[in-house]
Design an enzyme around this catalytic site. Structure first.
Site, PDB file in Angstrom:
ATOM      1  CB  ILE A  49      -0.805  -0.088   1.403  1.00 42.05           C
ATOM      2  CG1 ILE A  49      -2.146  -1.662   0.944  1.00 42.05           C
ATOM      3  CG2 ILE A  49      -1.457   1.292   1.171  1.00 42.05           C
ATOM      4  CD1 ILE A  49      -2.622  -1.572   2.327  1.00 42.05           C
ATOM      5  CB  ALA A  57      -0.022   1.772  -4.091  1.00 45.97           C
ATOM      6  CD  GLU A  58      -2.506   5.624  -1.367  1.00 46.83           C
ATOM      7  OE1 GLU A  58      -2.908   6.605  -1.730  1.00 46.83           O
ATOM      8  OE2 GLU A  58      -3.756   4.776  -1.383  1.00 46.83           O
ATOM      9  CB  SER A  59       3.364   7.552  -0.918  1.00 43.53           C
ATOM     10  OG  SER A  59       4.017   6.565  -0.193  1.00 43.53           O
ATOM     11  CE1 TYR A 115      -3.621   2.329  -3.978  1.00 44.65           C
ATOM     12  CE2 TYR A 115      -5.914   0.608  -3.209  1.00 44.65           C
ATOM     13  CZ  TYR A 115      -4.440   1.961  -2.843  1.00 44.65           C
ATOM     14  OH  TYR A 115      -4.077   1.793  -1.362  1.00 44.65           O
TER      15      TYR A 115
END
Length: 131
Positions: free
Chosen positions: A19, A22-24, A110
């Site tokens: 996560i 993928a997020e940052s 996502y």
């Protein structure tokens, strides 16, 4: 830090790493065009809900995001795809579409991307796919 936060929240470290990637892309100063911030890209309302007063603080951000993910997993009966979709689009979007991944290309991509990262992380850690 990610591994410790994952374990303290009874989540698999490989999932939290997926996560965060993928997020940052592991950038604690990441900021989205919609106002999400930090490693787990917390929105202001989510940060407030989980008591994160400084979204730039990596540990606080990770803890808030991990607690949110844990709640989403509980809300969606441990259905990882739905929890990830809710993390991206919001739990109300998943509920609105009958507890299915919403038909938003960004959310669908996502979920696919995080699951691929998660699978790769598990393989690297030599964790069988069935676990």
């Amino acid at each position: 830090m990610i591994d410790n936060v994952a374990r303290s929240n009874r989540l698999r470290p490989e999932l939290l790493h997926a996560i965060v990637r993928a997020e940052s892309s592991y950038d604690p100063r990441a900021r989205s065009r919609t106002g999400a911030m930090g490693l787990m890209q917390l929105m202001p309302a989510t940060a407030k809900r989980y008591g994160v007063s400084d979204r730039w603080n990596p540990k606080a951000n990770l803890n808030g995001g991990a607690r949110y993910l844990k709640d989403l997993l509980s809300m969606f009966q441990n259905d990882l795809k739905l929890a990830l979709a809710a993390y991206n689009a919001g739990e109300n979007a998943v509920k609105k579409y009958g507890n299915k991944v919403p038909p938003f290309p960004e959310t669908q991509q996502y979920v696919t991307r995080v699951l691929a990262f998660y699978q790769k992380n598990r393989k690297s850690a030599n964790i069988p796919a069935s676990r």
